[in-house]
Write a protein that holds these residues in place. Structure first.
Motif, PDB file in Angstrom:
ATOM      1  N   LYS A   1      33.921  27.435  92.986  1.00  0.00           N
ATOM      2  CA  LYS A   1      32.616  27.941  92.949  1.00  0.00           C
ATOM      3  C   LYS A   1      31.613  26.986  92.153  1.00  0.00           C
ATOM      4  O   LYS A   1      30.556  26.897  92.539  1.00  0.00           O
ATOM      5  CB  LYS A   1      32.802  29.210  92.228  1.00  0.00           C
ATOM      6  CG  LYS A   1      33.117  30.717  92.959  1.00  0.00           C
ATOM      7  CD  LYS A   1      32.993  31.770  91.907  1.00  0.00           C
ATOM      8  CE  LYS A   1      32.973  32.992  92.761  1.00  0.00           C
ATOM      9  NZ  LYS A   1      32.925  34.157  91.970  1.00  0.00           N
TER      10      LYS A   1
ATOM     11  N   ASN B   1      26.715  46.204  94.378  1.00  0.00           N
ATOM     12  CA  ASN B   1      27.299  45.056  94.674  1.00  0.00           C
ATOM     13  C   ASN B   1      26.163  43.981  94.610  1.00  0.00           C
ATOM     14  O   ASN B   1      25.443  43.625  95.426  1.00  0.00           O
ATOM     15  CB  ASN B   1      27.988  44.754  95.822  1.00  0.00           C
ATOM     16  CG  ASN B   1      28.749  43.566  96.045  1.00  0.00           C
ATOM     17  OD1 ASN B   1      28.545  42.678  95.497  1.00  0.00           O
ATOM     18  ND2 ASN B   1      29.962  43.613  96.783  1.00  0.00           N
TER      19      ASN B   1
ATOM     20  N   THR C   1      27.480  34.346  97.076  1.00  0.00           N
ATOM     21  CA  THR C   1      28.719  34.156  96.164  1.00  0.00           C
ATOM     22  C   THR C   1      29.882  34.080  96.928  1.00  0.00           C
ATOM     23  O   THR C   1      30.213  35.224  97.415  1.00  0.00           O
ATOM     24  CB  THR C   1      28.836  35.295  95.172  1.00  0.00           C
ATOM     25  OG1 THR C   1      27.651  35.365  94.213  1.00  0.00           O
ATOM     26  CG2 THR C   1      29.844  35.332  94.155  1.00  0.00           C
ATOM     27  N   PRO C   2      30.215  32.949  97.223  1.00  0.00           N
ATOM     28  CA  PRO C   2      31.600  32.783  98.047  1.00  0.00           C
ATOM     29  C   PRO C   2      32.724  33.313  97.320  1.00  0.00           C
ATOM     30  O   PRO C   2      33.036  33.402  96.227  1.00  0.00           O
ATOM     31  CB  PRO C   2      31.518  31.469  98.376  1.00  0.00           C
ATOM     32  CG  PRO C   2      31.143  30.700  97.092  1.00  0.00           C
ATOM     33  CD  PRO C   2      29.997  31.597  96.719  1.00  0.00           C
ATOM     34  N   ASP C   3      33.779  33.712  98.054  1.00  0.00           N
ATOM     35  CA  ASP C   3      35.215  34.175  97.596  1.00  0.00           C
ATOM     36  C   ASP C   3      35.875  32.695  97.285  1.00  0.00           C
ATOM     37  O   ASP C   3      36.991  32.503  98.258  1.00  0.00           O
ATOM     38  CB  ASP C   3      35.807  35.078  98.422  1.00  0.00           C
ATOM     39  CG  ASP C   3      37.166  35.642  97.864  1.00  0.00           C
ATOM     40  OD1 ASP C   3      37.372  35.544  96.810  1.00  0.00           O
ATOM     41  OD2 ASP C   3      37.918  36.177  98.535  1.00  0.00           O
ATOM     42  N   LEU C   4      35.813  32.089  96.145  1.00  0.00           N
ATOM     43  CA  LEU C   4      36.434  31.016  95.948  1.00  0.00           C
ATOM     44  C   LEU C   4      36.936  30.903  94.465  1.00  0.00           C
ATOM     45  O   LEU C   4      36.707  31.754  93.638  1.00  0.00           O
ATOM     46  CB  LEU C   4      35.430  29.800  95.857  1.00  0.00           C
ATOM     47  CG  LEU C   4      34.863  29.309  97.404  1.00  0.00           C
ATOM     48  CD1 LEU C   4      33.668  28.474  97.261  1.00  0.00           C
ATOM     49  CD2 LEU C   4      35.864  29.011  98.264  1.00  0.00           C
ATOM     50  N   SER C   5      37.997  29.889  93.886  1.00  0.00           N
ATOM     51  CA  SER C   5      38.342  29.779  92.791  1.00  0.00           C
ATOM     52  C   SER C   5      37.383  29.267  91.798  1.00  0.00           C
ATOM     53  O   SER C   5      36.104  28.984  92.509  1.00  0.00           O
ATOM     54  CB  SER C   5      39.410  28.859  92.815  1.00  0.00           C
ATOM     55  OG  SER C   5      38.955  27.391  93.088  1.00  0.00           O
ATOM     56  N   TYR C   6      37.403  29.488  90.547  1.00  0.00           N
ATOM     57  CA  TYR C   6      36.414  28.720  89.804  1.00  0.00           C
ATOM     58  C   TYR C   6      35.853  27.594  89.895  1.00  0.00           C
ATOM     59  O   TYR C   6      34.569  27.389  90.038  1.00  0.00           O
ATOM     60  CB  TYR C   6      36.694  29.415  88.240  1.00  0.00           C
ATOM     61  CG  TYR C   6      35.600  28.942  87.158  1.00  0.00           C
ATOM     62  CD1 TYR C   6      34.732  29.918  87.138  1.00  0.00           C
ATOM     63  CD2 TYR C   6      35.323  27.651  86.656  1.00  0.00           C
ATOM     64  CE1 TYR C   6      33.912  29.554  86.077  1.00  0.00           C
ATOM     65  CE2 TYR C   6      34.457  27.372  85.784  1.00  0.00           C
ATOM     66  CZ  TYR C   6      33.388  28.382  85.419  1.00  0.00           C
ATOM     67  OH  TYR C   6      32.499  27.972  84.506  1.00  0.00           O
TER      68      TYR C   6
END
Length: 511
Positions: free
Chosen positions: A106, A175, A98-103
């Motif tokens: 993603k 998590n 799960t990368p830290d990206l916008s929807y």
């Protein structure tokens, strides 16, 4: 008859144990990962599953053609198992990251990694499945080998499906995104080790006559001209499946009607007027056992895939114990191993077609009983699920050994054998069925208003989960039983075909 040594059957089984770390992990948990951890809506995840099936329709057939035309000192199919394994392990990890990206980013990431995963699986599993068809010319040995294969498959599935919830909890410590990622590191390492065992322990013994009239480059060019035969029907099915409106229905009818007309014209052409790919297509389209198996493979995968895709949701919300899903999977897969290993014995007693019909009917009937299980009755859930799973495990075991029989039939009838192409169709319909099954689970849940990030939507979606565990999958099992009635090959015919092919190949082997 070529009797395979025990160690080789076990070694071959390790390959499907490895593949099922990916296959059953995605089948059981990718949907709930996308909606409850990654953050996609159910509708977006459903469309993702369906779109990826379109790429599979082309890549599976291309890989089957490449495998049939590969010639190395290691054989036709074994090298591809070795070469594809690192990529399969890599995309297995990336798909559950799960990368830290916008929807929107993603969503793009999910498409890229899931397409990468299915492509790597194709390059690995199409040759792996076809390998069964060239390890021995004996249909009875193939049935035994298929039993070992699916015992290995269910053992691999047991690892990922049974222990993933606990591993996610252990590695993630609350998590889930970290838990999934670190769990996949572990499974990727196991996958690589098992695939290497398969490559080292197996041997290709059946060497079909090589068609010198065509080459891979010309056949791939020929295939590119015939892509509408593959892509348009899949596109029509996907649009109608997702939208289910008058416009998608009309488009579906027009495309399917046009395809039937074009196929009839293609079959009427003489062989000299056909390209290499078209000859392969005509061989398949006039192979009645293979056509029926194609439908059976899709229906049985829908049956099993819907159930497996619903279990994580069912235990999380209907039973109220998310970790118990892992224990349920363990119970199912232990029973599945028994079912797979029993297939060879039972098929000798009943015959493959009869055993397939009995398995579909009994597993379907036991599955419908889930509709009446009171909420939280765990004993009834386990009893019904395990009973149905014993018969469900027989289905894929029979399916892949019967694909070998259809390859024999094609060689016997046409003098040409496209083992890779025939098995690529088998893996394709399984993946298509799995993709459509996962999408159907999400479409039904979306229809009931389910949103994994909004707990207030759960109560209204519970009736949908109940249907997805009972009547919806069972309907596909009953349809499969009806279709299998028309399967034409008997055990006696298979034996006669096998004996004739051995006599035909003897001069080639001697030369």
């Amino acid at each position: 008859m070529t009797k395979l040594p025990f160690y080789e059957k076990v070694g071959y089984a390790m390959g499907d144990a490895a593949a099922n770390l990916v296959w059953r992990g995605a089948l059981a948990y990718l949907a709930v990962f996308y909606t409850d951890t990654f953050g996609l809506t159910a509708a977006a995840a459903a469309m993702l599953f369906l779109v990826v099936r379109l790429s599979d329709g082309v890549t599976d057939i291309i890989m089957g053609m490449i495998g049939d035309r590969t010639n190395t000192r290691w054989g036709k199919f074994r090298p591809w198992i070795l070469w594809s394994t690192p990529f399969l392990a890599l995309f297995m990890v990336l798909s559950f990251t799960t990368p830290d990206l916008s929807y929107s980013n993603k969503l793009i990431y999910a498409y890229v990694t899931y397409i990468g995963l299915t492509l790597a699986y194709t390059v690995n599993n199409v040759p792996y499945s076809a390998l069964m068809g060239v390890m021995t010319p004996s249909d009875t040995e193939r049935t035994s080998l298929s039993g070992f294969r699916f015992a290995g498959a269910f053992a691999g599935g047991l690892l990922v499906m049974g222990f993933l919830p606990d591993l996610v909890a252990y590695f993630g410590e609350g998590n889930d995104a970290i838990g999934y990622q670190y769990s996949m590191y572990l499974f990727a390492a196991i996958l690589i080790a098992l695939m290497l065992i398969t490559f080292a322990s197996t041997k290709e013994r059946v060497t079909p006559n090589i068609d010198e009239s065509s080459n891979l480059k010309s056949d791939l060019l020929d295939l590119s001209k015939n892509l509408p035969f593959i892509v348009l029907p899949l596109l029509a099915m996907t649009l109608f499946f997702y939208y289910r409106d008058i416009y998608s229905g009309i488009f579906f009818v027009i495309i399917m009607g046009s395809m039937l007309i074009l196929i009839k014209r293609l079959i009427k052409k003489t062989p000299k007027n056909l390209g290499g790919t078209q000859r392969d297509m005509v061989d398949l389209l006039t192979n009645k056992p293979w056509l029926i198996l194609l439908g059976i493979g899709f229906l049985t995968m829908m049956f099993n895939g819907i159930k497996y895709g619903t279990i994580a949701y069912y235990f999380k919300y209907q039973v109220g114990d998310e970790l118990m899903a892992g224990k349920y999977f363990i119970a199912l897969l232990l029973v599945s191993i028994l079912g797979a290993l029993s297939t060879s014995y039972l098929s000798k007693k009943l015959g493959k077609r009869q055993l397939f019909i009995v398995s579909l009917l009994l597993s379907g009937l036991l599955t419908t009983a889930f509709y009446w299980v009171p909420k939280g009755n765990v004993s009834a859930i386990f009893a019904l699920g395990c009973s149905a799973e014993f018969f469900a495990a027989i289905m894929p075991t029979l399916f892949f050994t019967m694909l070998g029989d259809s390859a024999d039939y094609s060689e016997w009838k046409n003098g040409r054998r496209a083992t890779g192409l025939i098995y690529s169709a088998g893996t394709f319909v399984q993946k298509t069925g799995g993709g459509f099954a996962g999408a159907l689970v999400l479409v039904v849940l979306a229809g009931y208003g389910y949103d994994g990030m909004d707990k207030s939507t759960i109560a209204a979606s519970l009736p949908g989960m109940q249907l997805l565990m009972s009547w919806i999958p069972a309907s596909f099992a009953f349809a499969g039983a009806a279709l299998m009635i028309f399967y034409p090959l008997t055990c006696k015919q298979n034996q006669q075909i096998g004996n004739e092919l051995i006599l035909r190949r003897t001069p080639l082997a001697a030369a």
